[in-house]
Design a protein around this motif. Sequence first.
Motif, PDB file in Angstrom:
ATOM      1  N   ALA A  20       0.876  -1.376   0.229  1.00 57.61           N
ATOM      2  CA  ALA A  20      -0.373  -0.065   0.073  1.00 57.61           C
ATOM      3  C   ALA A  20       0.792   1.377  -0.011  1.00 57.61           C
ATOM      4  O   ALA A  20       0.503   2.654  -0.630  1.00 57.61           O
ATOM      5  CB  ALA A  20      -0.528  -0.417   1.444  1.00 57.61           C
ATOM      6  N   THR A  21       1.999   1.460   0.198  1.00 58.99           N
ATOM      7  CA  THR A  21       2.767   2.510   0.551  1.00 58.99           C
ATOM      8  C   THR A  21       3.444   2.614  -0.594  1.00 58.99           C
ATOM      9  O   THR A  21       3.630   3.319  -0.501  1.00 58.99           O
ATOM     10  CB  THR A  21       4.212   2.608   1.956  1.00 58.99           C
ATOM     11  OG1 THR A  21       3.036   2.148   3.257  1.00 58.99           O
ATOM     12  CG2 THR A  21       4.924   3.339   2.120  1.00 58.99           C
ATOM     13  N   GLU A  22       3.517   1.485  -1.147  1.00 61.40           N
ATOM     14  CA  GLU A  22       4.203   1.558  -2.123  1.00 61.40           C
ATOM     15  C   GLU A  22       3.611   1.985  -3.022  1.00 61.40           C
ATOM     16  O   GLU A  22       3.293   3.113  -4.187  1.00 61.40           O
ATOM     17  CB  GLU A  22       4.975   0.415  -2.631  1.00 61.40           C
ATOM     18  CG  GLU A  22       6.155  -0.601  -2.054  1.00 61.40           C
ATOM     19  CD  GLU A  22       6.455  -1.280  -2.187  1.00 61.40           C
ATOM     20  OE1 GLU A  22       6.306  -2.192  -2.953  1.00 61.40           O
ATOM     21  OE2 GLU A  22       7.987  -2.076  -1.710  1.00 61.40           O
ATOM     22  N   SER A  23       2.428   1.845  -3.500  1.00 57.32           N
ATOM     23  CA  SER A  23       0.935   2.157  -4.518  1.00 57.32           C
ATOM     24  C   SER A  23       0.672   3.736  -3.875  1.00 57.32           C
ATOM     25  O   SER A  23       0.663   4.423  -5.318  1.00 57.32           O
ATOM     26  CB  SER A  23       0.001   1.549  -4.827  1.00 57.32           C
ATOM     27  OG  SER A  23      -0.536   1.541  -2.630  1.00 57.32           O
ATOM     28  N   GLU A  24       1.154   4.197  -2.903  1.00 56.84           N
ATOM     29  CA  GLU A  24       0.663   5.573  -2.411  1.00 56.84           C
ATOM     30  C   GLU A  24       1.956   5.890  -2.889  1.00 56.84           C
ATOM     31  O   GLU A  24       1.859   7.137  -3.305  1.00 56.84           O
ATOM     32  CB  GLU A  24       0.815   5.429  -1.154  1.00 56.84           C
ATOM     33  CG  GLU A  24      -0.348   5.224  -0.458  1.00 56.84           C
ATOM     34  CD  GLU A  24      -1.010   5.196   0.979  1.00 56.84           C
ATOM     35  OE1 GLU A  24       0.006   5.497   1.892  1.00 56.84           O
ATOM     36  OE2 GLU A  24      -1.665   4.805   1.643  1.00 56.84           O
ATOM     37  N   ASP A  25       3.121   5.878  -2.862  1.00 60.36           N
ATOM     38  CA  ASP A  25       4.269   6.476  -2.752  1.00 60.36           C
ATOM     39  C   ASP A  25       4.219   7.491  -4.619  1.00 60.36           C
ATOM     40  O   ASP A  25       4.243   7.686  -5.485  1.00 60.36           O
ATOM     41  CB  ASP A  25       5.196   6.073  -3.054  1.00 60.36           C
ATOM     42  CG  ASP A  25       6.257   5.934  -1.506  1.00 60.36           C
ATOM     43  OD1 ASP A  25       5.235   6.440  -0.417  1.00 60.36           O
ATOM     44  OD2 ASP A  25       7.063   4.820  -1.045  1.00 60.36           O
ATOM     45  N   ALA A  26       3.793   5.921  -5.600  1.00 64.22           N
ATOM     46  CA  ALA A  26       3.495   5.742  -7.038  1.00 64.22           C
ATOM     47  C   ALA A  26       3.169   6.957  -7.631  1.00 64.22           C
ATOM     48  O   ALA A  26       2.870   7.849  -8.111  1.00 64.22           O
ATOM     49  CB  ALA A  26       3.414   4.778  -8.117  1.00 64.22           C
ATOM     50  N   ALA A  27       1.860   6.716  -6.138  1.00 68.50           N
ATOM     51  CA  ALA A  27       0.857   7.565  -6.772  1.00 68.50           C
ATOM     52  C   ALA A  27       1.142   9.589  -6.453  1.00 68.50           C
ATOM     53  O   ALA A  27       0.772  10.019  -7.690  1.00 68.50           O
ATOM     54  CB  ALA A  27      -0.419   7.523  -6.291  1.00 68.50           C
ATOM     55  N   LEU A  28       1.743   9.309  -5.802  1.00 69.85           N
ATOM     56  CA  LEU A  28       2.512  10.358  -5.494  1.00 69.85           C
ATOM     57  C   LEU A  28       2.683  10.950  -6.309  1.00 69.85           C
ATOM     58  O   LEU A  28       2.841  12.467  -7.263  1.00 69.85           O
ATOM     59  CB  LEU A  28       2.697  10.817  -4.103  1.00 69.85           C
ATOM     60  CG  LEU A  28       2.064  10.940  -2.798  1.00 69.85           C
ATOM     61  CD1 LEU A  28       2.537  10.722  -1.200  1.00 69.85           C
ATOM     62  CD2 LEU A  28       0.760  11.992  -3.129  1.00 69.85           C
TER      63      LEU A  28
END
Length: 72
Positions: A20-28
């Motif tokens: 989830a953190t990695e996908s949030e980072d990618a989205a950011l």
Amino acid sequence: MDWLLTGEGSMLRGSEEQGATESEDAALREEVVMLRERVRNLQKLIDEKERTIRILSRRASFDSAGRLDEMA
């Protein structure tokens, strides 16, 4: 954190949270790229408007000078 406060969820940080953190980072990161592109486009618009203002200011000065010559 949830487990500690509520007793729910996993006690240890698992791959789900990391994913989830990695996908949030990618989205950011994607949002930053889009915002940078928008800033570039807005700067181009500002530059075009400033050029137009300079041209119109020169034209207005020229027209004013011409009218003054006609009055003299």
